[in-house]
Design an enzyme around this catalytic site. Structure first.
Site, PDB file in Angstrom:
ATOM      1  N   CYS A  32       2.571   6.309  -1.606  1.00 55.93           N
ATOM      2  CA  CYS A  32       3.395   5.253  -2.204  1.00 55.93           C
ATOM      3  C   CYS A  32       4.674   5.838  -2.780  1.00 55.93           C
ATOM      4  O   CYS A  32       4.675   6.381  -3.894  1.00 55.93           O
ATOM      5  CB  CYS A  32       2.596   4.520  -3.285  1.00 55.93           C
ATOM      6  SG  CYS A  32       3.524   3.195  -4.083  1.00 55.93           S
ATOM      7  N   CYS A  82       5.913   4.292  -6.001  1.00 56.99           N
ATOM      8  CA  CYS A  82       5.160   4.717  -7.186  1.00 56.99           C
ATOM      9  C   CYS A  82       5.502   6.156  -7.568  1.00 56.99           C
ATOM     10  O   CYS A  82       5.689   6.462  -8.741  1.00 56.99           O
ATOM     11  CB  CYS A  82       3.655   4.664  -6.911  1.00 56.99           C
ATOM     12  SG  CYS A  82       3.115   3.218  -6.015  1.00 56.99           S
ATOM     13  N   ASP A  83       5.562   7.036  -6.592  1.00 54.53           N
ATOM     14  CA  ASP A  83       5.605   8.472  -6.895  1.00 54.53           C
ATOM     15  C   ASP A  83       6.918   9.167  -6.547  1.00 54.53           C
ATOM     16  O   ASP A  83       7.097  10.339  -6.880  1.00 54.53           O
ATOM     17  CB  ASP A  83       4.460   9.185  -6.151  1.00 54.53           C
ATOM     18  CG  ASP A  83       3.096   8.684  -6.611  1.00 54.53           C
ATOM     19  OD1 ASP A  83       3.005   8.230  -7.760  1.00 54.53           O
ATOM     20  OD2 ASP A  83       2.136   8.729  -5.811  1.00 54.53           O
TER      21      ASP A  83
HETATM   22  P1  FAD Z   1      -6.654  -3.125  -5.833  1.00 54.04           P
HETATM   23  O1  FAD Z   1      -6.078  -2.375  -6.957  1.00 54.04           O
HETATM   24  O2  FAD Z   1      -6.711  -2.484  -4.479  1.00 54.04           O
HETATM   25  O3  FAD Z   1      -8.122  -3.566  -6.254  1.00 54.04           O
HETATM   26  C1  FAD Z   1      -9.007  -4.117  -5.324  1.00 54.04           C
HETATM   27  C2  FAD Z   1     -10.317  -4.395  -6.018  1.00 54.04           C
HETATM   28  O4  FAD Z   1     -11.158  -5.112  -5.130  1.00 54.04           O
HETATM   29  C3  FAD Z   1     -11.101  -3.158  -6.444  1.00 54.04           C
HETATM   30  O5  FAD Z   1     -11.594  -3.333  -7.741  1.00 54.04           O
HETATM   31  C4  FAD Z   1     -12.263  -3.108  -5.458  1.00 54.04           C
HETATM   32  O6  FAD Z   1     -13.431  -2.513  -6.010  1.00 54.04           O
HETATM   33  C5  FAD Z   1     -12.463  -4.595  -5.212  1.00 54.04           C
HETATM   34  N1  FAD Z   1     -13.149  -4.932  -3.978  1.00 54.04           N
HETATM   35  C6  FAD Z   1     -12.822  -4.629  -2.706  1.00 54.04           C
HETATM   36  N2  FAD Z   1     -13.746  -5.110  -1.857  1.00 54.04           N
HETATM   37  C7  FAD Z   1     -14.676  -5.740  -2.622  1.00 54.04           C
HETATM   38  C8  FAD Z   1     -15.895  -6.427  -2.342  1.00 54.04           C
HETATM   39  N3  FAD Z   1     -16.340  -6.573  -1.095  1.00 54.04           N
HETATM   40  N4  FAD Z   1     -16.620  -6.939  -3.370  1.00 54.04           N
HETATM   41  C9  FAD Z   1     -16.167  -6.825  -4.656  1.00 54.04           C
HETATM   42  N5  FAD Z   1     -15.013  -6.185  -4.975  1.00 54.04           N
HETATM   43  C10 FAD Z   1     -14.297  -5.642  -3.972  1.00 54.04           C
HETATM   44  N6  FAD Z   1       1.698   0.397  -8.167  1.00 54.04           N
HETATM   45  C11 FAD Z   1       2.585   0.372  -9.189  1.00 54.04           C
HETATM   46  O7  FAD Z   1       3.068  -0.687  -9.553  1.00 54.04           O
HETATM   47  N7  FAD Z   1       2.945   1.523  -9.832  1.00 54.04           N
HETATM   48  C12 FAD Z   1       2.423   2.734  -9.523  1.00 54.04           C
HETATM   49  O8  FAD Z   1       2.777   3.755 -10.103  1.00 54.04           O
HETATM   50  C13 FAD Z   1       1.458   2.785  -8.469  1.00 54.04           C
HETATM   51  N8  FAD Z   1       0.899   3.947  -8.106  1.00 54.04           N
HETATM   52  C14 FAD Z   1      -0.023   3.985  -7.100  1.00 54.04           C
HETATM   53  C15 FAD Z   1      -0.595   5.193  -6.765  1.00 54.04           C
HETATM   54  C16 FAD Z   1      -1.554   5.249  -5.768  1.00 54.04           C
HETATM   55  C17 FAD Z   1      -2.171   6.582  -5.414  1.00 54.04           C
HETATM   56  C18 FAD Z   1      -1.935   4.058  -5.083  1.00 54.04           C
HETATM   57  C19 FAD Z   1      -2.988   4.119  -3.998  1.00 54.04           C
HETATM   58  C20 FAD Z   1      -1.351   2.850  -5.402  1.00 54.04           C
HETATM   59  C21 FAD Z   1      -0.377   2.805  -6.412  1.00 54.04           C
HETATM   60  N9  FAD Z   1       0.235   1.602  -6.759  1.00 54.04           N
HETATM   61  C22 FAD Z   1       1.137   1.575  -7.794  1.00 54.04           C
HETATM   62  C23 FAD Z   1      -0.064   0.351  -6.055  1.00 54.04           C
HETATM   63  C24 FAD Z   1      -1.045  -0.489  -6.908  1.00 54.04           C
HETATM   64  O9  FAD Z   1      -2.123   0.327  -7.285  1.00 54.04           O
HETATM   65  C25 FAD Z   1      -1.524  -1.677  -6.092  1.00 54.04           C
HETATM   66  O10 FAD Z   1      -0.427  -2.445  -5.676  1.00 54.04           O
HETATM   67  C26 FAD Z   1      -2.447  -2.562  -6.947  1.00 54.04           C
HETATM   68  O11 FAD Z   1      -3.527  -1.813  -7.439  1.00 54.04           O
HETATM   69  C27 FAD Z   1      -2.978  -3.726  -6.141  1.00 54.04           C
HETATM   70  O12 FAD Z   1      -3.813  -4.437  -6.972  1.00 54.04           O
HETATM   71  P2  FAD Z   1      -4.935  -5.419  -6.413  1.00 54.04           P
HETATM   72  O13 FAD Z   1      -5.614  -5.938  -7.624  1.00 54.04           O
HETATM   73  O14 FAD Z   1      -4.361  -6.349  -5.450  1.00 54.04           O
HETATM   74  O15 FAD Z   1      -5.932  -4.501  -5.572  1.00 54.04           O
END
Ligand code: FAD
Ligand code: NAP
Length: 324
Positions: A136, A139-140
């Site tokens: 990302c 992010c980084d």
């Molecule tokens: P996610 O965070 O992907 O969460 C998905 C959730 O769904 C998890 O809890 C998982 O357990 C759950 N889940 C999946 N399948 C199932 C299932 N079948 N049953 C029940 N639960 C399930 N964004 C920023 O804004 N700033 C940053 O600095 C940043 N740094 C990042 C660094 C890294 C290494 C990564 C990988 C991403 C980074 N991001 C950053 C991006 C950010 O993390 C994502 O955009 C954000 O987390 C997305 O949120 P979300 O809630 O949509 O999904």
């Protein structure tokens, strides 16, 4: 086997799911969050977060997610440790089935299962996560200002990440396994016009190499796909941009998915084609993919879920009144 019933069933505990929970709980919807295998979501596998509003100093991803969870629980969310293995969205209340054997019944469902970056799966990649290898740039990228960085991939994401990185580095190299890009023409034109980006064609990344003294990324070992020749390419930052996989396997056949597997929603809203089922965060957004945008659409999903129930209940009251 326990049957859990709720007015708002949230699948996923990242920023989208937890924000939906905070809004849903405060609206009296007594939400249940099923956390899945990665409680707290993607931010729990990173360290420094510098772009989530409200914090002047650098914060840690896992800490931010603990705080969001604590806030969601404080206002009345039930957090449950389970993973959904199948769903039935064809009748109301909607039903989801957990790996534990428990069943979840929701008057509304908020899907917040996120997406995972695809990785190359080569040696050094996971070991150097946070020490030079990332998926990302938004992010980084900031952590590599003034350093030599590479982006691996040839699609829109890779080209956008390479262009974005030129805000921080004047030495960005795009490494691609072929010599044509999948990225849209306009992005290709911008890439070509940018003096700070070079391209390395026909190169496959074999492994990421670390510096013995610092433990951080030092170089990439590459193979030329035409000649088979191997070479080392020095870089302090490497951004793998070969696509993301949204966690939507569960919903195939029940909800419309786009060509890349993301849940299709009504533009500008978290509404799926099934009234009462909402999708938010990375599972429906292949463009922005940020914690703050996930949280934003989580908020929208909760507000729309609340409105959906209010309208349904109003209709039910009207029908009952008409029936005398
Ligand atoms: P996610 O965070 O992907 O969460 C998905 C959730 O769904 C998890 O809890 C998982 O357990 C759950 N889940 C999946 N399948 C199932 C299932 N079948 N049953 C029940 N639960 C399930 N964004 C920023 O804004 N700033 C940053 O600095 C940043 N740094 C990042 C660094 C890294 C290494 C990564 C990988 C991403 C980074 N991001 C950053 C991006 C950010 O993390 C994502 O955009 C954000 O987390 C997305 O949120 P979300 O809630 O949509 O999904
Ligand atoms: P993508 O279009 O699937 O491109 C992935 C790229 O990574 C391809 O160039 C592919 O190479 C390469 N790749 C895949 N696996 C690899 C491996 N194991 N080793 C080396 N290279 C590998 O993915 P994306 O760029 O993330 O885009 C996904 C979707 O989101 C697309 O529909 C895209 O249009 C969309 N998107 C849109 C925007 C925008 O509109 N601004 C921005 C980002 C993404 P090959 O080309 O050789 O297959």
């Amino acid at each position: 086997m326990t049957v859990h019933t709720t007015r708002m069933l949230i699948i996923g505990s990242g920023p989208a799911g937890l924000t939906a929970a905070i809004y849903g709980a405060r609206a009296g919807m007594q939400p249940i969050v099923v956390q899945g295998l990665q409680p707290g979501g993607q931010l729990t596998i990173t360290t420094d977060v510098e772009n989530y509003p409200g914090f002047r100093d650098v914060i840690q991803g896992p800490w931010l997610m603990q705080e969001m969870q604590a806030q969601a629980e404080h206002v009345g969310t039930r957090m449950l440790w389970d993973t959904i293995t199948s769903v039935d969205l064809s009748s109301h209340p909607f039903r989801a089935f957990g790996d534990s054997g428990d069943v979840y019944e929701g008057d509304t469902v908020v899907i917040a299962t996120g997406a995972q970056a695809k990785w190359l799966g080569v040696p050094g990649e996971q070991e150097l996560g946070g020490k030079g290898v990332s998926a990302c740039a938004t992010c980084d990228g900031f952590f590599y200002r003034g350093k030599k960085v590479v982006v691996i991939g040839g699609g829109n994401t890779a080209v956008e990440e390479a262009l974005y990185l030129t805000n921080h580095s004047q030495d960005v190299t795009l490494i691609h396994r072929r010599n044509t890009l999948r990225a849209e023409k306009i992005l290709q034109d911008r890439l070509e016009a940018n003096p700070h980006v070079s391209t390395l064609w026909h190169k496959k990344v074999e492994r990421f190499l670390h510096d013995e003294a610092t433990g951080a990324l030092r170089a990439l070992l590459l193979t030329d796909m035409i000649t088979g020749e191997q070479s080392e390419f020095d870089a302090q930052g490497a951004f793998v941009a070969i696509g993301h996989a949204p966690a939507t396997e569960l919903f195939k056949g029940q909800l419309q998915l786009d060509d890349s597997g993301y849940i299709v929603v009504e533009p500008g809203t978290p509404k799926t084609a099934i009234p009462g089922v909402f999708a938010c965060g990375d599972v429906m957004d292949h463009t922005y993919r940020q914690a703050v945008t996930a949280a934003g659409t989580g908020c929208m999903a909760a507000l729309d879920a609340e409105r959906f129930l209010a309208e349904r209940e109003f209709e039910a009251v009207k029908l009952a009144a008409a029936a005398g």
